[in-house]
Design an enzyme around this catalytic site. Structure first.
Site, short mmCIF file in Angstrom:
data_model
loop_
_atom_site.label_atom_id
_atom_site.label_comp_id
_atom_site.label_asym_id
_atom_site.label_seq_id
_atom_site.Cartn_x
_atom_site.Cartn_y
_atom_site.Cartn_z
N LEU A 141 0.82 -1.22 0.00
CA LEU A 141 0.00 0.00 0.00
C LEU A 141 0.85 1.27 0.00
O LEU A 141 1.89 1.34 0.65
CB LEU A 141 -0.94 -0.01 1.21
CG LEU A 141 -1.86 -1.21 1.31
CD1 LEU A 141 -2.74 -1.12 2.57
CD2 LEU A 141 -2.74 -1.35 0.07
N HIS B 215 -3.38 4.20 -2.59
CA HIS B 215 -4.37 3.31 -1.96
C HIS B 215 -5.05 4.02 -0.78
O HIS B 215 -6.26 3.92 -0.59
CB HIS B 215 -3.69 2.04 -1.43
CG HIS B 215 -3.08 1.17 -2.48
ND1 HIS B 215 -1.73 0.95 -2.57
CD2 HIS B 215 -3.64 0.43 -3.47
CE1 HIS B 215 -1.47 0.12 -3.57
NE2 HIS B 215 -2.61 -0.21 -4.14
N GLN C 133 -5.19 -12.62 -12.64
CA GLN C 133 -5.03 -11.45 -13.51
C GLN C 133 -3.59 -11.27 -13.99
O GLN C 133 -3.28 -10.29 -14.67
CB GLN C 133 -5.56 -10.20 -12.82
CG GLN C 133 -4.74 -9.72 -11.63
CD GLN C 133 -5.41 -8.55 -10.93
OE1 GLN C 133 -6.34 -8.72 -10.17
NE2 GLN C 133 -4.92 -7.33 -11.16
N LYS D 210 -5.91 5.99 -11.71
CA LYS D 210 -4.59 5.48 -12.14
C LYS D 210 -4.77 4.31 -13.14
O LYS D 210 -4.08 4.24 -14.14
CB LYS D 210 -3.81 5.04 -10.90
CG LYS D 210 -2.71 4.05 -11.12
CD LYS D 210 -1.48 4.74 -11.60
CE LYS D 210 -0.34 3.83 -11.97
NZ LYS D 210 -0.40 2.46 -11.61
N SER E 160 2.52 0.31 -6.73
CA SER E 160 3.27 -0.69 -5.97
C SER E 160 4.48 -1.15 -6.77
O SER E 160 5.49 -1.55 -6.22
CB SER E 160 2.37 -1.90 -5.67
OG SER E 160 1.21 -1.47 -5.00
P1 PAJ Z 1 -3.74 -2.35 -6.99
O1 PAJ Z 1 -2.79 -2.16 -8.11
O2 PAJ Z 1 -3.23 -2.68 -5.63
O3 PAJ Z 1 -4.63 -1.05 -6.90
C1 PAJ Z 1 -5.71 -0.98 -6.01
C2 PAJ Z 1 -6.47 0.29 -6.30
O4 PAJ Z 1 -5.64 1.41 -6.01
C3 PAJ Z 1 -6.90 0.41 -7.77
O5 PAJ Z 1 -8.24 0.88 -7.84
C4 PAJ Z 1 -5.91 1.43 -8.32
O6 PAJ Z 1 -6.41 2.16 -9.41
C5 PAJ Z 1 -5.70 2.32 -7.11
N1 PAJ Z 1 -4.44 3.08 -7.23
C6 PAJ Z 1 -3.21 2.57 -7.49
N2 PAJ Z 1 -2.29 3.56 -7.59
C7 PAJ Z 1 -2.97 4.73 -7.41
C8 PAJ Z 1 -2.60 6.11 -7.43
N3 PAJ Z 1 -1.35 6.50 -7.65
N4 PAJ Z 1 -3.56 7.04 -7.19
C9 PAJ Z 1 -4.85 6.64 -6.97
N5 PAJ Z 1 -5.27 5.36 -6.95
C10 PAJ Z 1 -4.35 4.41 -7.17
O7 PAJ Z 1 -5.79 -2.54 -9.15
C11 PAJ Z 1 -5.58 -3.53 -8.48
O8 PAJ Z 1 -4.79 -3.53 -7.37
C12 PAJ Z 1 -6.21 -4.89 -8.78
O9 PAJ Z 1 -6.39 -5.01 -10.17
C13 PAJ Z 1 -7.57 -5.13 -8.05
C14 PAJ Z 1 -8.64 -4.11 -8.46
C15 PAJ Z 1 -7.37 -5.10 -6.53
C16 PAJ Z 1 -8.12 -6.53 -8.41
O10 PAJ Z 1 -7.22 -7.52 -8.07
#
Ligand code: PAJ
Length: 282
Positions: free
Chosen positions: A33, A37, A61, A149, A186
């Protein structure tokens, strides 16, 4: 803050919260995170009484040659961040809890999953929509929070929810960036300091595109060529796509009108990075 590893335990805790008249917000994540997030958690806290964060690196995925095994899983650190952010419940299942058997039931959104990231990551969105459907069925949230994002992901999830009449609202939150403009991810953990610096050119190129649109540019070929030129300045950046697409169909467009999306995917070394900005000239 409570932590559940099983589906039964999540269902029980959500049921208790509902009994107290609370609305449920879900933030699906794969962990590692960062502030992006956490911004989703904050949005969820504003709109819902009981906030659930799922942390699950979803195997379905990832393609066979992708980074599933090396994806960071700093669970203790993630739990601390959730606690600090005021999360009520973390759902952190094992792969076996989520997929006790080989998956033969998929949720698949067609067409809008074919372009952009869909073309280089076959099967990726099918994994995302399937796991999100499962999470929505397990947590039964009133609202689920996603980030701009991953623009295509948010659009695909919204379409799935609409097409299948899923009883929840999808909220899309803005992109959180590092000081140099790099969108938080991440996967930024894989980058060296030099690579992070180079990666800031992704946002620089998008900013240039925004400026050109503000000054009246409408031909997407001109805009894309300009972005490509900016990215070429950094030898470490290998462009996968630079596209300007219709916001609804996600098909490439020649001229900007109405709502569209400028989106970029690149590789720096073996790290894949994406960024975008929504265009609205209605
Ligand atoms: P993950 O890459 O961990 O991202 C979780 C959520 O955080 C997603 O909705 C993503 O768009 C958001 N997020 C990531 N980086 C961000 C940023 N810099 N600013 C704002 N929001 C951000 O996306 C996934 O996980 C997976 O595909 C998931 C939806 C959990 C399904 O497995």
């Amino acid at each position: 803050m409570k932590v559940s590893q099983t589906i039964d335990s999540v269902r029980e805790k959500v049921k208790d919260a509902r009994k107290q008249g609370k609305t449920i917000g879900l933030v699906p994540t794969m962990g590692a995170l960062h502030e992006g997030h956490i911004s989703l958690v904050e949005a969820a806290r504003k709109k819902c009484d009981f906030v659930v964060v799922s942390i699950f690196v979803n195997p379905t995925q990832f393609g066979p040659a992708e980074d599933f095994d090396k994806y960071p899983r700093p669970i203790e650190d993630d739990l601390k961040k959730c606690e600090q952010a005021g999360v009520d419940l973390v759902f952190n299942p094992s792969p076996n809890e989520m997929y006790p058997e080989k998956v033969i039931t998929w949720v698949n959104v067609e067409k809008i999953t074919e372009n952009l990231c869909g073309s280089s990551r076959p099967g990726h969105f099918r994994g995302v929509t399937t796991v999100c459907s499962k999470l929505f069925n397990i947590v039964t949230p009133d609202m689920a929070f996603f980030g701009q994002k991953d623009a295509q992901q948010s659009i695909v999830i919204k379409r799935m929810v609409a097409d299948l009449n899923m009883p929840l609202e999808i909220v899309v939150c803005p992109i959180i960036r590092e000081e140099n403009g790099l969108a938080m991810s991440s996967r930024n953990k894989y980058l060296s300091e030099q690579e992070k610096e180079d990666a800031s050119y992704i946002y620089k190129s998008l900013q240039k595109c925004m400026e050109m649109i503000d000054s009246g540019s409408r031909e997407t070929e001109t805009l894309i060529n300009e972005m490509r030129t900016i990215l070429k300045a950094k030898k470490s950046i290998k462009v996968e796509y630079i596209s300007i697409v219709d916001e609804k169909t996600l098909e490439n467009i020649d001229k900007i009108q109405g709502k569209s999306l400028a989106a970029i995917a690149v590789r720096i070394g073996s790290t894949r990075l994406i960024d975008n900005f929504p265009i609205d000239i209605t």
